[in-house]
Scaffold this active site. Structure first.
Site, PDB file in Angstrom:
ATOM      1  N   ASP A  88       0.862  -1.196   0.000  1.00  0.00           N
ATOM      2  CA  ASP A  88       0.000   0.000   0.000  1.00  0.00           C
ATOM      3  C   ASP A  88       0.890   1.235   0.000  1.00  0.00           C
ATOM      4  OD1 ASP A  88      -3.259   0.191   0.796  1.00  0.00           O
ATOM      5  OD2 ASP A  88      -2.130   2.054   1.029  1.00  0.00           O
TER       6      ASP A  88
ATOM      7  N   VAL B   7       1.426   2.354  -6.703  1.00  0.00           N
ATOM      8  CA  VAL B   7       1.330   1.650  -7.993  1.00  0.00           C
ATOM      9  C   VAL B   7       1.374   2.610  -9.183  1.00  0.00           C
ATOM     10  CG1 VAL B   7       0.080  -0.324  -7.030  1.00  0.00           C
ATOM     11  CG2 VAL B   7      -1.209   1.592  -8.033  1.00  0.00           C
TER      12      VAL B   7
ATOM     13  N   ASN C 131      -5.634  -4.350  -6.658  1.00  0.00           N
ATOM     14  CA  ASN C 131      -6.786  -3.829  -5.920  1.00  0.00           C
ATOM     15  C   ASN C 131      -6.698  -2.330  -5.669  1.00  0.00           C
ATOM     16  OD1 ASN C 131      -9.057  -4.049  -3.759  1.00  0.00           O
ATOM     17  ND2 ASN C 131      -7.315  -3.135  -2.684  1.00  0.00           N
TER      18      ASN C 131
ATOM     19  N   TYR D 293     -13.187   7.692 -13.500  1.00  0.00           N
ATOM     20  CA  TYR D 293     -13.238   6.399 -12.801  1.00  0.00           C
ATOM     21  C   TYR D 293     -13.869   5.338 -13.704  1.00  0.00           C
ATOM     22  CZ  TYR D 293     -14.182   2.978  -9.095  1.00  0.00           C
ATOM     23  OH  TYR D 293     -14.232   1.845  -8.326  1.00  0.00           O
TER      24      TYR D 293
ATOM     25  N   LYS E   6     -11.911   2.032 -15.174  1.00  0.00           N
ATOM     26  CA  LYS E   6     -12.310   0.662 -14.832  1.00  0.00           C
ATOM     27  C   LYS E   6     -12.760  -0.121 -16.070  1.00  0.00           C
ATOM     28  CE  LYS E   6     -11.534   0.692 -10.350  1.00  0.00           C
ATOM     29  NZ  LYS E   6     -10.562  -0.232  -9.701  1.00  0.00           N
TER      30      LYS E   6
HETATM   31  P1  NAD Z   1     -10.168   1.735   0.138  1.00  0.00           P
HETATM   32  O1  NAD Z   1      -9.934   3.194  -0.046  1.00  0.00           O
HETATM   33  O2  NAD Z   1     -10.634   1.234   1.458  1.00  0.00           O
HETATM   34  O3  NAD Z   1      -8.852   0.921  -0.235  1.00  0.00           O
HETATM   35  C1  NAD Z   1      -8.005   1.306  -1.285  1.00  0.00           C
HETATM   36  C2  NAD Z   1      -6.556   1.168  -0.818  1.00  0.00           C
HETATM   37  O4  NAD Z   1      -5.720   1.521  -1.929  1.00  0.00           O
HETATM   38  C3  NAD Z   1      -6.204   2.120   0.329  1.00  0.00           C
HETATM   39  O5  NAD Z   1      -5.588   1.392   1.378  1.00  0.00           O
HETATM   40  C4  NAD Z   1      -5.253   3.119  -0.307  1.00  0.00           C
HETATM   41  O6  NAD Z   1      -4.240   3.588   0.582  1.00  0.00           O
HETATM   42  C5  NAD Z   1      -4.650   2.299  -1.440  1.00  0.00           C
HETATM   43  N1  NAD Z   1      -4.120   3.125  -2.517  1.00  0.00           N
HETATM   44  C6  NAD Z   1      -4.680   4.232  -3.081  1.00  0.00           C
HETATM   45  N2  NAD Z   1      -3.864   4.717  -4.026  1.00  0.00           N
HETATM   46  C7  NAD Z   1      -2.800   3.891  -4.078  1.00  0.00           C
HETATM   47  C8  NAD Z   1      -1.615   3.865  -4.868  1.00  0.00           C
HETATM   48  N3  NAD Z   1      -1.357   4.821  -5.763  1.00  0.00           N
HETATM   49  N4  NAD Z   1      -0.735   2.859  -4.674  1.00  0.00           N
HETATM   50  C9  NAD Z   1      -0.961   1.918  -3.737  1.00  0.00           C
HETATM   51  N5  NAD Z   1      -2.035   1.903  -2.947  1.00  0.00           N
HETATM   52  C10 NAD Z   1      -2.951   2.874  -3.133  1.00  0.00           C
HETATM   53  O7  NAD Z   1     -11.184   1.355  -1.017  1.00  0.00           O
HETATM   54  P2  NAD Z   1     -11.798  -0.014  -1.575  1.00  0.00           P
HETATM   55  O8  NAD Z   1     -13.194   0.279  -1.860  1.00  0.00           O
HETATM   56  O9  NAD Z   1     -11.439  -1.171  -0.736  1.00  0.00           O
HETATM   57  O10 NAD Z   1     -11.048  -0.082  -2.978  1.00  0.00           O
HETATM   58  C11 NAD Z   1     -10.444  -1.250  -3.486  1.00  0.00           C
HETATM   59  C12 NAD Z   1     -10.733  -1.378  -4.972  1.00  0.00           C
HETATM   60  O11 NAD Z   1     -12.122  -1.658  -5.148  1.00  0.00           O
HETATM   61  C13 NAD Z   1     -10.458  -0.132  -5.795  1.00  0.00           C
HETATM   62  O12 NAD Z   1      -9.808  -0.499  -6.998  1.00  0.00           O
HETATM   63  C14 NAD Z   1     -11.820   0.418  -6.073  1.00  0.00           C
HETATM   64  O13 NAD Z   1     -11.861   1.177  -7.245  1.00  0.00           O
HETATM   65  C15 NAD Z   1     -12.625  -0.842  -6.186  1.00  0.00           C
HETATM   66  N6  NAD Z   1     -14.071  -0.709  -6.021  1.00  0.00           N
HETATM   67  C16 NAD Z   1     -14.604  -0.188  -4.881  1.00  0.00           C
HETATM   68  C17 NAD Z   1     -15.991  -0.134  -4.731  1.00  0.00           C
HETATM   69  C18 NAD Z   1     -16.640   0.366  -3.466  1.00  0.00           C
HETATM   70  O14 NAD Z   1     -17.857   0.589  -3.466  1.00  0.00           O
HETATM   71  N7  NAD Z   1     -15.920   0.519  -2.369  1.00  0.00           N
HETATM   72  C19 NAD Z   1     -16.807  -0.595  -5.761  1.00  0.00           C
HETATM   73  C20 NAD Z   1     -16.243  -1.097  -6.908  1.00  0.00           C
HETATM   74  C21 NAD Z   1     -14.864  -1.163  -7.019  1.00  0.00           C
END
Ligand code: NAD
Length: 252
Positions: A36, A63, A89, A155, A159
């Site tokens: 992370d 990343v 992720n 976004y 995606k």
């Molecule tokens: P979250 O914010 O809880 O977790 C995301 C993590 O990614 C965080 O710990 C953050 O520090 C880390 N991060 C952000 N930018 C980064 C970078 N440049 N390099 C490394 N780490 C980085 O959110 P989440 O909802 O668990 O997100 C996880 C994935 O799920 C994402 O790709 C998000 O787009 C996708 N997603 C989320 C939802 C939702 O409703 N929460 C729905 C569909 C898809």
């Protein structure tokens, strides 16, 4: 234990779905690289895994930076000898910014993390996978990567690109023991809404219009179970596809 002996790299694993995936993979016997931006939070995840008898390593990596991605995969190989499973992720969300409001900067920030990041990690692990003719990639896409109306323009586009990347990689390496799939979660209870400082120009009320038909919000652990299936040999005939996990939100 479905991942015994496997080495898994999970990006964005300090919170939300990444954390849940790292914890479940470790509970299923994998050695997990918890990566992370926020390394202290990643270290806390590692300590939680170790407290339950699991094996994990925290690695700081943005990343969006090529050199960080290289260091991440190098660190995994140095510690555990290889990588068997890659979970892309890490992601950020643009809080429903429509195309007319988009700046180049916001577009590029979103793509750097959500799309270019997975491309780079995939590019780095493929030589390892090709050498042993085995490897699994799980990309966390989004319902917004399949349908256009419920997230911001950058976004949504980022995606959709991840879905395309998934299908291409799945097809191109299908005969070499490598599988690449994506998960398209619906709304899940995480911190993603605060991932960047960009309030919706509509206000959240308008932004949530499409979401009101969502049957319910998911929990990170529910997505982790799908990610476990895709990473395991149970999914040996599943490749180049997207699994939606949204309680039926996108079924109509
Ligand atoms: P979250 O914010 O809880 O977790 C995301 C993590 O990614 C965080 O710990 C953050 O520090 C880390 N991060 C952000 N930018 C980064 C970078 N440049 N390099 C490394 N780490 C980085 O959110 P989440 O909802 O668990 O997100 C996880 C994935 O799920 C994402 O790709 C998000 O787009 C996708 N997603 C989320 C939802 C939702 O409703 N929460 C729905 C569909 C898809």
């Amino acid at each position: 234990m479905r991942l015994t002996g496997k080495v898994a790299v999970v990006t964005g694993a300090a919170s939300g779905m990444g954390k849940a995936i790292a914890e479940l993979y470790a509970a299923e016997g994998a050695q997990v690289v918890v990566s992370d931006l926020r390394v202290e939070a990643a270290q806390a995840v590692v300590e939680g895994i170790e407290a339950k008898g699991g094996v994990a390593l925290a690695v700081a990596a943005n990343v969006a930076k090529e050199e960080d991605v290289q260091q991440l995969i190098d660190a995994a190989v140095e510690k555990y000898g290889t990588v068997d499973i890659l979970v892309n992720n890490a992601g950020i969300m643009d809080n429903f910014v429509p195309a007319a409001e988009l700046t180049d900067d916001l577009w590029e920030r979103i793509f750097a993390v959500n799309t270019t990041g997975p491309m780079r990690t995939i590019r780095k692990v493929l030589p390892l996978f090709l050498e042993k003719k085995a490897g699994v990639i799980v990309n966390i896409a989004s319902a917004g990567g399949l349908f256009g109306s419920r997230a911001g323009a950058a976004y949504t586009a980022s995606k959709h690109a991840v879905v395309g990347l998934t299908k291409n990689v799945g097809f191109q390496y299908a005969t070499q023991g490598i599988r690449c799939n994506a998960i398209a979660p619906g709304g899940v209870n995480t911190n993603i809404g605060t991932s960047i400082n960009a309030p919706s120009p509509f206000g959240m009320e308008r932004a949530m219009v499409g979401i009101q038909v969502n049957p319910r919000a998911g929990e990170p652990e529910e997505i982790a179970k799908v990610a476990l299936f895709l990473a395991s040999d149970d999914a040996s005939f599943v490749n180049g596809t997207v699994v939606t996990a949204d309680a039926g939100w996108t079924a109509y």
